[in-house]
Design a protein around this motif. Structure first.
Motif, PDB file in Angstrom:
ATOM      1  N   UNK A 161      61.132  -8.389  72.501  1.00  0.00           N
ATOM      2  CA  UNK A 161      60.745  -7.279  71.602  1.00  0.00           C
ATOM      3  C   UNK A 161      59.057  -7.137  72.384  1.00  0.00           C
ATOM      4  N   UNK A 162      59.420  -5.934  73.067  1.00  0.00           N
ATOM      5  CA  UNK A 162      57.946  -5.556  73.566  1.00  0.00           C
ATOM      6  C   UNK A 162      56.942  -5.431  72.443  1.00  0.00           C
ATOM      7  N   UNK A 163      55.459  -5.758  72.836  1.00  0.00           N
ATOM      8  CA  UNK A 163      54.578  -5.482  71.818  1.00  0.00           C
ATOM      9  C   UNK A 163      54.017  -3.827  71.949  1.00  0.00           C
ATOM     10  N   UNK A 164      53.323  -3.351  70.938  1.00  0.00           N
ATOM     11  CA  UNK A 164      53.057  -2.176  70.670  1.00  0.00           C
ATOM     12  C   UNK A 164      52.332  -1.534  71.745  1.00  0.00           C
ATOM     13  N   UNK A 165      51.550  -2.083  72.476  1.00  0.00           N
ATOM     14  CA  UNK A 165      50.749  -1.570  73.480  1.00  0.00           C
ATOM     15  C   UNK A 165      51.706  -1.182  74.761  1.00  0.00           C
ATOM     16  N   UNK A 216      59.380 -22.714  81.697  1.00  0.00           N
ATOM     17  CA  UNK A 216      58.827 -22.812  80.626  1.00  0.00           C
ATOM     18  C   UNK A 216      59.399 -22.065  79.318  1.00  0.00           C
ATOM     19  N   UNK A 217      59.556 -20.708  79.729  1.00  0.00           N
ATOM     20  CA  UNK A 217      60.136 -19.909  78.775  1.00  0.00           C
ATOM     21  C   UNK A 217      61.459 -20.281  78.457  1.00  0.00           C
ATOM     22  N   UNK A 218      62.420 -20.854  79.227  1.00  0.00           N
ATOM     23  CA  UNK A 218      63.776 -21.232  79.011  1.00  0.00           C
ATOM     24  C   UNK A 218      63.732 -22.546  78.330  1.00  0.00           C
ATOM     25  N   UNK A 219      62.919 -23.678  78.649  1.00  0.00           N
ATOM     26  CA  UNK A 219      62.821 -24.603  78.043  1.00  0.00           C
ATOM     27  C   UNK A 219      62.738 -24.476  76.504  1.00  0.00           C
ATOM     28  N   UNK A 220      61.373 -23.653  76.129  1.00  0.00           N
ATOM     29  CA  UNK A 220      60.970 -23.460  74.836  1.00  0.00           C
ATOM     30  C   UNK A 220      61.991 -22.628  73.983  1.00  0.00           C
ATOM     31  N   UNK A 221      62.908 -21.893  74.541  1.00  0.00           N
ATOM     32  CA  UNK A 221      63.774 -20.938  73.779  1.00  0.00           C
ATOM     33  C   UNK A 221      65.127 -22.049  73.966  1.00  0.00           C
ATOM     34  N   UNK A 222      65.667 -22.291  74.999  1.00  0.00           N
ATOM     35  CA  UNK A 222      66.924 -23.088  74.709  1.00  0.00           C
ATOM     36  C   UNK A 222      66.928 -24.597  74.118  1.00  0.00           C
ATOM     37  N   UNK A 223      65.893 -25.353  74.535  1.00  0.00           N
ATOM     38  CA  UNK A 223      65.915 -26.666  74.032  1.00  0.00           C
ATOM     39  C   UNK A 223      65.155 -26.721  72.895  1.00  0.00           C
ATOM     40  N   UNK A 224      64.153 -26.036  72.588  1.00  0.00           N
ATOM     41  CA  UNK A 224      63.196 -26.495  71.661  1.00  0.00           C
ATOM     42  C   UNK A 224      63.227 -25.303  70.421  1.00  0.00           C
ATOM     43  N   UNK A 225      64.108 -24.301  70.756  1.00  0.00           N
ATOM     44  CA  UNK A 225      64.504 -23.086  69.737  1.00  0.00           C
ATOM     45  C   UNK A 225      62.850 -22.378  69.293  1.00  0.00           C
ATOM     46  N   UNK A 259      55.345 -16.256  72.707  1.00  0.00           N
ATOM     47  CA  UNK A 259      54.549 -14.905  72.162  1.00  0.00           C
ATOM     48  C   UNK A 259      53.461 -14.755  73.679  1.00  0.00           C
ATOM     49  N   UNK A 260      53.791 -13.765  74.056  1.00  0.00           N
ATOM     50  CA  UNK A 260      52.868 -13.113  75.251  1.00  0.00           C
ATOM     51  C   UNK A 260      51.920 -11.923  74.747  1.00  0.00           C
ATOM     52  N   UNK A 261      50.711 -12.251  74.524  1.00  0.00           N
ATOM     53  CA  UNK A 261      49.745 -11.185  74.177  1.00  0.00           C
ATOM     54  C   UNK A 261      49.714  -9.983  75.049  1.00  0.00           C
ATOM     55  N   UNK A 262      50.000  -8.991  74.564  1.00  0.00           N
ATOM     56  CA  UNK A 262      49.827  -7.595  75.518  1.00  0.00           C
ATOM     57  C   UNK A 262      51.220  -7.326  76.316  1.00  0.00           C
ATOM     58  N   UNK A 263      51.970  -8.357  76.208  1.00  0.00           N
ATOM     59  CA  UNK A 263      53.502  -7.818  76.726  1.00  0.00           C
ATOM     60  C   UNK A 263      54.547  -7.705  75.845  1.00  0.00           C
ATOM     61  N   UNK A 264      54.769  -8.765  75.039  1.00  0.00           N
ATOM     62  CA  UNK A 264      55.937  -9.002  74.137  1.00  0.00           C
ATOM     63  C   UNK A 264      56.205 -10.430  73.567  1.00  0.00           C
ATOM     64  N   UNK A 265      57.469 -10.330  72.644  1.00  0.00           N
ATOM     65  CA  UNK A 265      57.683 -11.834  72.294  1.00  0.00           C
ATOM     66  C   UNK A 265      59.332 -11.914  72.861  1.00  0.00           C
ATOM     67  N   UNK A 266      59.451 -13.016  73.184  1.00  0.00           N
ATOM     68  CA  UNK A 266      60.703 -13.579  73.420  1.00  0.00           C
ATOM     69  C   UNK A 266      61.099 -14.482  72.340  1.00  0.00           C
ATOM     70  N   UNK A 267      62.421 -13.899  71.479  1.00  0.00           N
ATOM     71  CA  UNK A 267      62.813 -14.722  70.335  1.00  0.00           C
ATOM     72  C   UNK A 267      63.884 -15.234  70.607  1.00  0.00           C
ATOM     73  N   UNK A 268      64.382 -16.515  69.540  1.00  0.00           N
ATOM     74  CA  UNK A 268      65.888 -16.960  69.707  1.00  0.00           C
ATOM     75  C   UNK A 268      66.392 -16.347  68.207  1.00  0.00           C
ATOM     76  N   UNK A 269      67.633 -15.862  68.395  1.00  0.00           N
ATOM     77  CA  UNK A 269      68.330 -15.050  67.535  1.00  0.00           C
ATOM     78  C   UNK A 269      69.660 -15.836  67.163  1.00  0.00           C
ATOM     79  N   UNK A 270      69.764 -16.001  65.912  1.00  0.00           N
ATOM     80  CA  UNK A 270      71.147 -16.701  65.468  1.00  0.00           C
ATOM     81  C   UNK A 270      72.206 -16.003  65.208  1.00  0.00           C
TER      82      UNK A 270
END
Length: 93
Positions: free
Chosen positions: A81-85, A31-40, A44-55
């Motif tokens: 990018x890991x979250x603050x906690x 699901x993470x791969x599909x959202x990032x690679x195909x859907x761009x 966001x995973x609260x309490x863990x961090x954010x997987x982002x697509x950078x150009x």
């Protein structure tokens, strides 16, 4: 830690069979791969961090050993990018 180690740890903590945990972990990663690679889309995973697509912009590079100039086209790369906690917990260790 490898994916197999993660699966074993989750199975031990939850008491679920490794087969079920493997299916869940694989589905989660897909699901993470599909959202990032195909859907761009960012993930966001609260309490863990954010997987982002950078150009990355198009750029000119040089191969010094062959003395050749080449053009690297613009492309997307994954970033985390890991979250603050998460960062606060890492600083404790």
């Amino acid at each position: 830690m490898t994916k197999a180690d993660i699966i074993s740890a989750i199975a031990a903590k939850t008491g679920l069979p490794k087969k079920d945990v493997t299916i869940t972990v694989e589905a989660f990663m897909e699901e993470i791969r599909l959202n990032m690679a195909e859907n761009k889309e960012n993930v966001y995973l609260r309490g863990f961090g954010t997987f982002t697509v950078k150009r990355r912009a198009r750029k000119t590079a040089r191969n010094i050993s062959k003395n050749v100039t080449m053009v690297i086209d613009a492309h997307d790369i994954p970033s985390f990018k890991p979250c603050k906690s998460f960062m606060e917990r890492m600083e404790k260790y």
